[in-house]
Design a protein around this motif. Structure first.
Motif, PDB file in Angstrom:
ATOM      1  N   PRO A 252       0.879  -1.191   0.201  1.00 32.96           N
ATOM      2  CA  PRO A 252      -0.047  -0.108   0.065  1.00 32.96           C
ATOM      3  C   PRO A 252       0.925   1.296   0.029  1.00 32.96           C
ATOM      4  CG  PRO A 252      -0.065  -1.012   2.297  1.00 32.96           C
ATOM      5  CD  PRO A 252       0.613  -2.014   1.264  1.00 32.96           C
ATOM      6  N   ASP A 253       2.151   1.045   0.576  1.00 31.67           N
ATOM      7  CA  ASP A 253       2.980   2.339   0.708  1.00 31.67           C
ATOM      8  C   ASP A 253       3.070   2.795  -0.822  1.00 31.67           C
ATOM      9  OD1 ASP A 253       4.194  -0.011   0.628  1.00 31.67           O
ATOM     10  OD2 ASP A 253       6.035   0.780   1.162  1.00 31.67           O
ATOM     11  N   LEU A 254       3.600   1.899  -1.624  1.00 30.32           N
ATOM     12  CA  LEU A 254       3.988   2.251  -3.088  1.00 30.32           C
ATOM     13  C   LEU A 254       2.729   2.613  -3.759  1.00 30.32           C
ATOM     14  CD1 LEU A 254       6.420  -0.455  -4.537  1.00 30.32           C
ATOM     15  CD2 LEU A 254       6.806   1.767  -4.154  1.00 30.32           C
ATOM     16  N   ALA A 255       1.716   1.951  -3.471  1.00 29.65           N
ATOM     17  CA  ALA A 255       0.491   2.314  -4.220  1.00 29.65           C
ATOM     18  C   ALA A 255       0.110   3.826  -3.888  1.00 29.65           C
ATOM     19  CB  ALA A 255      -0.716   1.420  -3.941  1.00 29.65           C
ATOM     20  N   MET A 256       0.170   4.210  -2.568  1.00 25.51           N
ATOM     21  CA  MET A 256      -0.070   5.453  -2.261  1.00 25.51           C
ATOM     22  C   MET A 256       1.038   6.441  -2.946  1.00 25.51           C
ATOM     23  SD  MET A 256       0.037   7.142   1.549  1.00 25.51           S
ATOM     24  CE  MET A 256       1.716   7.751   1.255  1.00 25.51           C
ATOM     25  N   VAL A 257       2.010   6.378  -2.864  1.00 25.69           N
ATOM     26  CA  VAL A 257       3.160   7.166  -3.700  1.00 25.69           C
ATOM     27  C   VAL A 257       2.810   7.413  -5.140  1.00 25.69           C
ATOM     28  CG1 VAL A 257       5.505   7.520  -4.104  1.00 25.69           C
ATOM     29  CG2 VAL A 257       4.863   6.471  -2.050  1.00 25.69           C
ATOM     30  N   THR A 258       2.622   6.169  -5.632  1.00 23.45           N
ATOM     31  CA  THR A 258       2.155   6.366  -7.116  1.00 23.45           C
ATOM     32  C   THR A 258       0.863   6.899  -7.318  1.00 23.45           C
ATOM     33  OG1 THR A 258       3.040   4.155  -7.230  1.00 23.45           O
ATOM     34  CG2 THR A 258       1.505   5.042  -9.228  1.00 23.45           C
ATOM     35  N   ASP A 259      -0.043   6.795  -6.392  1.00 23.76           N
ATOM     36  CA  ASP A 259      -1.584   7.696  -6.505  1.00 23.76           C
ATOM     37  C   ASP A 259      -1.307   9.048  -6.248  1.00 23.76           C
ATOM     38  OD1 ASP A 259      -2.928   5.347  -7.010  1.00 23.76           O
ATOM     39  OD2 ASP A 259      -3.661   5.077  -5.048  1.00 23.76           O
ATOM     40  N   PHE A 260      -0.351   9.624  -5.487  1.00 25.45           N
ATOM     41  CA  PHE A 260      -0.267  10.819  -5.109  1.00 25.45           C
ATOM     42  C   PHE A 260       0.758  11.476  -5.757  1.00 25.45           C
ATOM     43  CE2 PHE A 260      -2.215   9.538  -0.983  1.00 25.45           C
ATOM     44  CZ  PHE A 260      -3.430  10.399  -1.044  1.00 25.45           C
ATOM     45  N   MET A 261       1.371  11.010  -6.894  1.00 26.45           N
ATOM     46  CA  MET A 261       2.368  11.728  -7.696  1.00 26.45           C
ATOM     47  C   MET A 261       1.737  12.983  -8.363  1.00 26.45           C
ATOM     48  SD  MET A 261       5.237  10.734  -7.873  1.00 26.45           S
ATOM     49  CE  MET A 261       5.800  11.404  -9.176  1.00 26.45           C
ATOM     50  N   ALA A 262       0.561  13.055  -8.569  1.00 22.27           N
ATOM     51  CA  ALA A 262      -0.073  14.282  -9.532  1.00 22.27           C
ATOM     52  C   ALA A 262      -0.074  15.211  -8.218  1.00 22.27           C
ATOM     53  CB  ALA A 262      -1.358  13.964  -9.800  1.00 22.27           C
ATOM     54  N   GLU A 263      -0.398  14.861  -7.005  1.00 26.81           N
ATOM     55  CA  GLU A 263      -0.691  15.942  -6.009  1.00 26.81           C
ATOM     56  C   GLU A 263       1.041  16.450  -5.505  1.00 26.81           C
ATOM     57  OE1 GLU A 263      -2.448  13.331  -6.362  1.00 26.81           O
ATOM     58  OE2 GLU A 263      -4.363  13.957  -5.760  1.00 26.81           O
ATOM     59  N   TYR A 264       1.905  15.463  -5.682  1.00 29.33           N
ATOM     60  CA  TYR A 264       3.198  15.843  -5.285  1.00 29.33           C
ATOM     61  C   TYR A 264       3.711  16.598  -6.384  1.00 29.33           C
ATOM     62  CZ  TYR A 264       3.979  11.966  -1.901  1.00 29.33           C
ATOM     63  OH  TYR A 264       3.512  11.047  -0.970  1.00 29.33           O
ATOM     64  N   PHE A 265       3.383  16.516  -7.338  1.00 30.38           N
ATOM     65  CA  PHE A 265       4.077  17.079  -8.687  1.00 30.38           C
ATOM     66  C   PHE A 265       3.359  18.843  -8.605  1.00 30.38           C
ATOM     67  CE2 PHE A 265       3.412  18.962 -13.066  1.00 30.38           C
ATOM     68  CZ  PHE A 265       4.861  18.714 -13.615  1.00 30.38           C
ATOM     69  N   ILE A 266       2.141  18.787  -8.212  1.00 32.26           N
ATOM     70  CA  ILE A 266       1.406  20.207  -8.198  1.00 32.26           C
ATOM     71  C   ILE A 266       2.172  20.817  -7.002  1.00 32.26           C
ATOM     72  CG2 ILE A 266      -0.855  21.162  -7.762  1.00 32.26           C
ATOM     73  CD1 ILE A 266      -2.084  19.021  -9.215  1.00 32.26           C
ATOM     74  N   ILE A 267       2.046  20.120  -6.028  1.00 35.40           N
ATOM     75  CA  ILE A 267       2.672  21.028  -4.705  1.00 35.40           C
ATOM     76  C   ILE A 267       4.111  21.527  -5.078  1.00 35.40           C
ATOM     77  CG2 ILE A 267       3.350  20.624  -2.305  1.00 35.40           C
ATOM     78  CD1 ILE A 267       0.984  18.705  -2.110  1.00 35.40           C
ATOM     79  N   PHE A 268       4.993  20.334  -5.481  1.00 41.10           N
ATOM     80  CA  PHE A 268       6.401  20.646  -5.848  1.00 41.10           C
ATOM     81  C   PHE A 268       6.571  21.898  -6.870  1.00 41.10           C
ATOM     82  CE2 PHE A 268      10.339  19.535  -8.135  1.00 41.10           C
ATOM     83  CZ  PHE A 268      11.312  19.477  -6.803  1.00 41.10           C
ATOM     84  N   MET A 269       5.743  21.770  -7.985  1.00 40.83           N
ATOM     85  CA  MET A 269       5.814  22.825  -8.944  1.00 40.83           C
ATOM     86  C   MET A 269       5.425  24.225  -8.573  1.00 40.83           C
ATOM     87  SD  MET A 269       7.578  21.231 -11.276  1.00 40.83           S
ATOM     88  CE  MET A 269       7.546  22.724 -12.452  1.00 40.83           C
ATOM     89  N   SER A 270       4.292  24.098  -7.547  1.00 39.24           N
ATOM     90  CA  SER A 270       3.547  25.227  -7.188  1.00 39.24           C
ATOM     91  C   SER A 270       4.745  25.940  -6.319  1.00 39.24           C
ATOM     92  CB  SER A 270       2.577  24.893  -6.355  1.00 39.24           C
ATOM     93  OG  SER A 270       1.589  24.501  -6.871  1.00 39.24           O
ATOM     94  N   ILE A 271       5.445  25.257  -5.540  1.00 34.97           N
ATOM     95  CA  ILE A 271       6.566  26.124  -4.742  1.00 34.97           C
ATOM     96  C   ILE A 271       7.621  26.554  -5.520  1.00 34.97           C
ATOM     97  CG2 ILE A 271       8.361  25.781  -3.094  1.00 34.97           C
ATOM     98  CD1 ILE A 271       6.703  23.211  -1.924  1.00 34.97           C
ATOM     99  N   ILE A 272       7.934  25.970  -6.661  1.00 33.79           N
ATOM    100  CA  ILE A 272       8.904  26.612  -7.550  1.00 33.79           C
ATOM    101  C   ILE A 272       8.321  27.724  -8.392  1.00 33.79           C
ATOM    102  CG2 ILE A 272      10.055  25.989  -9.722  1.00 33.79           C
ATOM    103  CD1 ILE A 272      10.600  23.340  -8.787  1.00 33.79           C
ATOM    104  N   LEU A 273       7.201  27.527  -9.112  1.00 39.16           N
ATOM    105  CA  LEU A 273       6.512  28.678  -9.649  1.00 39.16           C
ATOM    106  C   LEU A 273       6.071  29.859  -8.647  1.00 39.16           C
ATOM    107  CD1 LEU A 273       4.185  26.650 -12.135  1.00 39.16           C
ATOM    108  CD2 LEU A 273       6.121  27.874 -12.445  1.00 39.16           C
ATOM    109  N   ALA A 274       5.660  29.512  -7.404  1.00 41.89           N
ATOM    110  CA  ALA A 274       5.477  30.666  -6.464  1.00 41.89           C
ATOM    111  C   ALA A 274       6.784  31.480  -6.348  1.00 41.89           C
ATOM    112  CB  ALA A 274       5.199  30.129  -5.185  1.00 41.89           C
TER     113      ALA A 274
END
Lengths: 404, 232
Positions: A252-274
């Protein structure tokens, strides 16, 4: 004409625009490529785990996975295996006897998981036969065994060395058997390599005095990985006495990481773009304040505030979009190139492999992320221009015209 | 009949420690077809008065009535729209949009009015021909001389067929030849199309052409002379 004015305006001060465009591009390349690396590493890890360890679906007695107790078997496993194979979605099914035990050499010992397999069946489900770095795949008439490279180091054994496996049979005293190492494998997960050994199920049955159909695990390889959830539910409905687990439930840990990739991406990129956004706010402030007379003139001759506001927003969006397109373009090219060539992080191989990650990374990014970044860049452009536009639009045209 | 009327207007700037009265109790009216110059030394309040007349600045006190409309009663949006349709502006430093060509600068006003591309192009070309720049339509402001830029500004001011044109020191940055040329164009438009021109200036060449000269000092009107009968 508003679009034309906004577009031409960004090229009025080429050096300044170039600096902003390069900043946006570099920020995006850094962010997107880092995410692609992370995404690639996680995907590789998921693939490795599925291909080498858990397959798409596993079938057990519902109580087996609690303590791996031998009495909890998959009843009528052979029949079930044949039945599952008839499903058009299933590529291959293998049966296993999974027993926790102990491996001992003359020098050392280690706790392990013994997997009694049918070599030909296993080929259709896992890729262990492709991970051999020495020897061959369970060849030999009497008690051949394949062990991981790390376990071999720990036990201080080599190819053709003998090791003793000790495990708890279904009843009675501990069972022991001497096995000859015919193959040494190496995956990207040193924890797996240290903990799993593969033997022929028939040998294990003979030593432990289990019945020949004593099987406590069936592993399924599907034609489409995405259908695992749906198929698992279907099979489960038909076989309530068994437990069908998809790879997502097993890891489940791997599944969760995979599922949340889009959210990670948005958060990570939001910080850079901010961070980039603040730099663009500063640039846009300079842009509007040095053109305040011109903006005052536009208001004076009859351009309403909404249009002036849109013009400033458009300038910022164009600026960000040019940087964004350049950044995404360069990122795409880099990701495509390194997706083929790979990035060798051999210096950190031990660290990566100890947590199950490959040291040769193949960055990748789903196309949807490029669209997400497109929207985010436009959002940044709009956001960065709001304050400068608001600031300049507070001026009365006459006051703006008076300003130097 | 007066198209512009200001009644006892005052404009006070309070941004400094001591309040400054840029306009201090001016009452004036302008009729259709006037060719008037507001003269006075620097800091006398000419530009402020012109800005108030054009509705781009708001008086601290007093009333501004343009074409029977009280400017104070208009919302910001209505005022912008009113300016767009009724008033043409010519500024001292031309204030053209530097990224647009001469013809695009003139067309811009027409686009704000929502005219079609063909109409815009035709009218802009005609106006640029009238101000003698028919062959420079595709040049950007930076490629034109000061006089040529100011002629584009006049064409732009006239594009929307305004009732009157307010020109703030339009010849301040021009040489004598360009000044003469520009004044002739404006005088011709005034005579032939009946457009009201109000200038702020301290250029004697402009004053000589004007048929009404209003002199202001320290924000007050000190004289209001009609040089020749208004026969338009």
């Amino acid at each position: 004409m508003l679009l034309i004015i906004a577009w031409r305006n960004i090229w009025r001060n080429k050096l300044r625009s170039f600096v902003v465009i390069v900043s946006v591009s570099l920020g995006l390349v850094g962010g997107i490529f880092s995410m692609a690396m992370m995404y690639g590493m996680i995907n590789q890890r998921v693939q490795n785990i599925i291909e080498n360890e858990i397959s798409h679906i596993q079938v057990h007695h519902p109580k087996f996975t609690e303590n791996y107790e031998m009495q909890y078997v998959v009843s009528n496993a052979s029949e079930l295996q044949k039945k599952l194979m008839t499903s058009s979605e299933v590529e291959a099914v293998c049966s296993r006897l999974r027993i926790p035990g102990m491996a001992s050499s003359a020098q050392s010992g280690a706790g392990i998981m013994i997997l009694g397999i049918h070599p030909d069946e296993e080929r259709g489900v896992t890729r262990i036969h492709e991970s051999l770095v020495e020897g061959s795949y369970l060849e030999g008439r009497r008690n051949p065994i394949i062990i991981g490279e790390k376990l071999a180091r720990k036990l201080k054994v080599r190819l053709r060395s003998k090791i003793v496996l000790t495990f708890q049979p279904r009843e009675g005293e501990l069972a022991r058997g001497a096995f000859r190492i015919v193959g040494i494998y190496k995956t990207n997960n040193s924890v797996f390599d240290q903990g799993q050994v593969f033997v022929k199920r028939t040998d294990l049955v003979r030593i432990s005095e289990y019945k020949d159909d004593h099987i406590n695990e069936l592993a399924l390889w599907l034609k489409e990985m995405d259908s695992a959830q749906m198929l698992s539910k279907q099979f489960q409905k038909k076989h309530l006495e068994l437990q069908f687990l998809t790879w997502r439930k097993i890891q489940p840990d791997l599944a969760m990481v995979t599922d949340f990739m889009a959210e990670y991406f948005i958060i990570f990129m939001s910080i850079i773009l901010a961070a980039l956004g603040f730099a663009i706010v500063n640039t846009m402030l300079m842009v509007v304040m040095e053109r305040i007379r011109e903006l005052g003139m536009l208001l004076a001759i009859g351009m309403n505030r909404g249009r002036v506001f849109r013009m400033i927003i458009l300038e910022s969006v164009f600026l960000c979009l040019v940087g964004g397109i350049a950044g995404v373009g360069v990122s795409f090219a880099l990701i495509e190139y390194f997706n083929q060539a790979g990035i060798d992080l051999g210096l950190f191989a031990e660290g990566f492999e100890s947590v199950g990650y490959a040291s040769q990374v193949y960055p990748e990014l789903e196309s949807k992320f490029y669209f997400i970044i497109g929207f985010m860049v436009v959002g940044m452009g709009i956001g960065a221009a709001v304050y400068p536009a608001w600031k300049v639009l507070r001026y009365q045209p006459a006051k703006a015209l008076r300003m130097e | 009949m007066a198209v512009i009327e200001v009644k006892d207007i005052r404009k006070v700037y309070t941004e400094t420690k001591v309040p400054v009265y840029a306009v201090n109790g001016i009452a004036l009216s302008f009729e259709k077809g006037e060719f008037a110059a507001i003269v006075g030394p620097s800091g006398s309040g000419k530009t402020t008065l012109l800005n108030i007349l054009g509705g781009i600045d708001v008086p601290s006190e007093g009333e501004v009535i343009i074409d029977k409309k009280h400017i104070a009663s208009l919302s910001s949006r209505q005022l912008i729209d009113f300016r767009l349709k009724n008033i043409g502006f010519v500024f001292q430093s031309y204030n053209l949009i530097p990224v647009l060509t001469a013809i695009e600068n003139v067309e811009f006003i027409l686009q704000l009015q929502g005219q079609s591309k063909n109409e815009r192009r035709k009218r802009a070309q005609q106006l640029l021909n009238e101000v003698g720049l028919g062959d420079r339509v595709n040049d950007r402001p930076a490629q034109l001389s000061g006089g040529q830029q100011q002629r584009v500004a006049v064409a732009r001011a006239l594009a929307s067929r305004p009732q009157f044109v307010l020109a703030d020191e339009p010849t301040a940055n021009l040489d004598s030849k360009s000044t003469e040329n520009l004044l002739n164009i404006m005088e011709k438009l005034n005579r032939e199309e009946g457009i009201t021109f109000i200038f702020s200036t301290h250029d004697s060449r402009v004053v000589k052409k004007a048929r009404r000269v209003i002199t202001i000092e320290d924000g007050c009107v000190v004289s209001d002379e009609r040089i020749a009968p208004n026969n338009i």
